[in-house]
Design a protein around this motif. Structure first.
Motif, PDB file in Angstrom:
ATOM      1  N   ALA A 118      16.725  -3.101  14.288  1.00  0.00           N
ATOM      2  CA  ALA A 118      16.985  -3.621  15.629  1.00  0.00           C
ATOM      3  C   ALA A 118      18.261  -2.986  16.160  1.00  0.00           C
ATOM      4  CB  ALA A 118      17.113  -5.141  15.603  1.00  0.00           C
ATOM      5  N   LEU A 119      18.288  -2.742  17.462  1.00  0.00           N
ATOM      6  CA  LEU A 119      19.455  -2.127  18.086  1.00  0.00           C
ATOM      7  C   LEU A 119      19.549  -2.559  19.542  1.00  0.00           C
ATOM      8  CD1 LEU A 119      18.546   1.602  18.823  1.00  0.00           C
ATOM      9  CD2 LEU A 119      16.964   0.084  17.672  1.00  0.00           C
ATOM     10  N   ILE A 120      20.770  -2.469  20.090  1.00  0.00           N
ATOM     11  CA  ILE A 120      21.028  -2.826  21.475  1.00  0.00           C
ATOM     12  C   ILE A 120      21.337  -1.553  22.247  1.00  0.00           C
ATOM     13  CG2 ILE A 120      22.527  -4.114  23.050  1.00  0.00           C
ATOM     14  CD1 ILE A 120      23.004  -6.111  20.781  1.00  0.00           C
ATOM     15  N   LEU A 121      20.635  -1.361  23.376  1.00  0.00           N
ATOM     16  CA  LEU A 121      20.749  -0.147  24.182  1.00  0.00           C
ATOM     17  C   LEU A 121      21.157  -0.504  25.606  1.00  0.00           C
ATOM     18  CD1 LEU A 121      17.339   1.409  23.114  1.00  0.00           C
ATOM     19  CD2 LEU A 121      19.571   2.160  22.290  1.00  0.00           C
ATOM     20  N   ASN A 122      21.813   0.459  26.275  1.00  0.00           N
ATOM     21  CA  ASN A 122      22.080   0.318  27.701  1.00  0.00           C
ATOM     22  C   ASN A 122      21.139   1.249  28.476  1.00  0.00           C
ATOM     23  OD1 ASN A 122      23.142   2.912  27.565  1.00  0.00           O
ATOM     24  ND2 ASN A 122      25.255   2.286  27.865  1.00  0.00           N
ATOM     25  N   PRO A 123      21.215   1.294  29.816  1.00  0.00           N
ATOM     26  CA  PRO A 123      20.257   2.103  30.577  1.00  0.00           C
ATOM     27  C   PRO A 123      20.315   3.600  30.307  1.00  0.00           C
ATOM     28  CG  PRO A 123      21.255   0.448  31.992  1.00  0.00           C
ATOM     29  CD  PRO A 123      22.015   0.424  30.704  1.00  0.00           C
ATOM     30  N   LEU A 124      21.403   4.105  29.705  1.00  0.00           N
ATOM     31  CA  LEU A 124      21.496   5.520  29.375  1.00  0.00           C
ATOM     32  C   LEU A 124      20.998   5.804  27.960  1.00  0.00           C
ATOM     33  CD1 LEU A 124      23.305   5.335  31.919  1.00  0.00           C
ATOM     34  CD2 LEU A 124      24.742   7.112  30.896  1.00  0.00           C
ATOM     35  N   VAL A 238       5.433   1.469  13.961  1.00  0.00           N
ATOM     36  CA  VAL A 238       6.125   0.251  14.366  1.00  0.00           C
ATOM     37  C   VAL A 238       5.670  -0.190  15.754  1.00  0.00           C
ATOM     38  CG1 VAL A 238       8.182   0.702  12.972  1.00  0.00           C
ATOM     39  CG2 VAL A 238       8.056   1.586  15.314  1.00  0.00           C
ATOM     40  N   ASP A 239       5.787  -1.487  15.982  1.00  0.00           N
ATOM     41  CA  ASP A 239       5.643  -2.054  17.312  1.00  0.00           C
ATOM     42  C   ASP A 239       7.043  -2.345  17.837  1.00  0.00           C
ATOM     43  OD1 ASP A 239       2.756  -2.267  17.642  1.00  0.00           O
ATOM     44  OD2 ASP A 239       2.850  -3.712  15.996  1.00  0.00           O
ATOM     45  N   CYS A 240       7.297  -1.993  19.087  1.00  0.00           N
ATOM     46  CA  CYS A 240       8.605  -2.183  19.698  1.00  0.00           C
ATOM     47  C   CYS A 240       8.544  -3.348  20.672  1.00  0.00           C
ATOM     48  CB  CYS A 240       9.043  -0.918  20.434  1.00  0.00           C
ATOM     49  SG  CYS A 240       8.984   0.576  19.427  1.00  0.00           S
ATOM     50  N   LEU A 255      12.073  -3.378  16.095  1.00  0.00           N
ATOM     51  CA  LEU A 255      10.965  -2.571  15.576  1.00  0.00           C
ATOM     52  C   LEU A 255      10.342  -3.303  14.394  1.00  0.00           C
ATOM     53  CD1 LEU A 255      12.773   0.903  15.518  1.00  0.00           C
ATOM     54  CD2 LEU A 255      11.614  -0.199  17.428  1.00  0.00           C
ATOM     55  N   THR A 256       9.070  -3.643  14.503  1.00  0.00           N
ATOM     56  CA  THR A 256       8.408  -4.377  13.435  1.00  0.00           C
ATOM     57  C   THR A 256       7.134  -3.651  12.997  1.00  0.00           C
ATOM     58  OG1 THR A 256       7.109  -5.718  14.995  1.00  0.00           O
ATOM     59  CG2 THR A 256       9.259  -6.577  14.302  1.00  0.00           C
TER      60      THR A 256
END
Length: 286
Positions: A118-124, A238-240, A255-256
């Motif tokens: 698992a991760l945290i992303l911004n719009p870029l 994986v399923d996102c 991601l699982t």
């Protein structure tokens, strides 16, 4: 810089947290409430001595990068984060354009996800935070600096290394998806934002990006089924699934794999492999 206010604020926030609040095990019996200074320092990726001096009003003025790390470690709310910057003598950065800012609510969810990447992303497509399994899968994306923090930039500026995590027959689709998501980000943040600047940078340096940008495709795709390639454990299906903040400026991507599948076994193997050989494999020529 208001040293007494900074020191008192850090101490109070540290004492208000328990290990479980930040994804740490309870550990041995504690003589004082809250987290230990060394635990905050570990979470903020700084020395215990440096953090201790801040709480004792003896430290130097922390940089904005240090403040962003401390804000993440202490799970500060948006308003608390702004206060931290002000008492440390810095202007408050724009939340939408600050690659060091992590939405506290998403961080709390991420802290509780230990059995799947698992991760945290911004719009870029900059990775703001990631758990250990995501680090084993993608490498330590939070350690990158400058434009290299953005997956979109790396995809077109460093294709030889950035694209290896996708099978060759899926790379065209992924490239188009990244460009479409960047167009969506520019529409939200504006042409003068970092998103707009990234478009200008890549348009000058990558003919492939420029051609895709001219297609005028726009989309924000996170929910997906894909195959990722790890250099040690192999292909993982994986399923996102995504959980976004209310303003849609940050997203927690989980991601699982289906239970009982080979992909699920390979995700468990990621926890054993870790990041021990990933840097060498990712940097190898393709």
């Amino acid at each position: 810089m208001d040293r007494p206010a900074l020191a008192d604020f850090l101490r109070r926030r540290r004492e208000s947290l328990q290990p479980g609040d930040v994804g740490l095990p309870p550990g041995l019996r504690r003589r004082a409430p809250g987290l230990r200074r060394e635990e905050v320092a570990q979470l903020a990726l700084m020395s215990t001595d440096y953090y201790t001096r801040l709480e004792q009003q003896r430290g130097p003025q922390p940089s904005t990068q240090m403040l962003a790390s401390i804000a993440r470690a202490l799970r500060l709310s948006d308003d608390e984060r702004d206060y931290l910057y002000r008492v440390a003598g810095h202007g408050v950065p724009d939340r939408a354009n600050d690659p060091g800012h992590v939405a506290p609510a998403l961080q709390r969810v991420l802290d509780r996800l230990g059995d799947t990447p698992a991760l945290i992303l911004n719009p870029l497509a900059e990775t703001l935070a990631q758990n250990d399994l995501a680090r084993a899968l993608y490498g330590d994306a939070t350690a990158r600096t400058g434009w290299d923090r953005s997956e979109i930039y790396r995809w077109f500026a460093h294709p030889g290394t950035a694209r290896g995590i996708y099978p060759p027959d899926d790379r065209d689709r992924q490239g188009r998806a990244l460009v479409a998501s960047l167009r969506s980000a520019v529409a939200v943040l504006g042409p003068s934002s970092r998103a707009g600047e990234l478009v200008r940078v890549l348009s000058r340096t990558s003919p492939e990006f420029a051609a895709l940008w001219d297609r005028q495709e726009v989309a924000r795709r996170f929910v997906d089924h894909k195959t990722l390639v790890h250099p040690v454990v192999g292909e993982i299906e994986v399923d996102c699934q995504a959980l976004a903040t209310e303003d849609q400026l940050q997203v927690l991507l989980v991601l699982t794999a289906a239970p009982g599948t080979e992909a699920a076994d390979r995700i468990r193997l990621l926890g054993v492999v870790g990041t021990q050989d990933l840097a060498a494999h990712r940097s190898a020529p393709r």
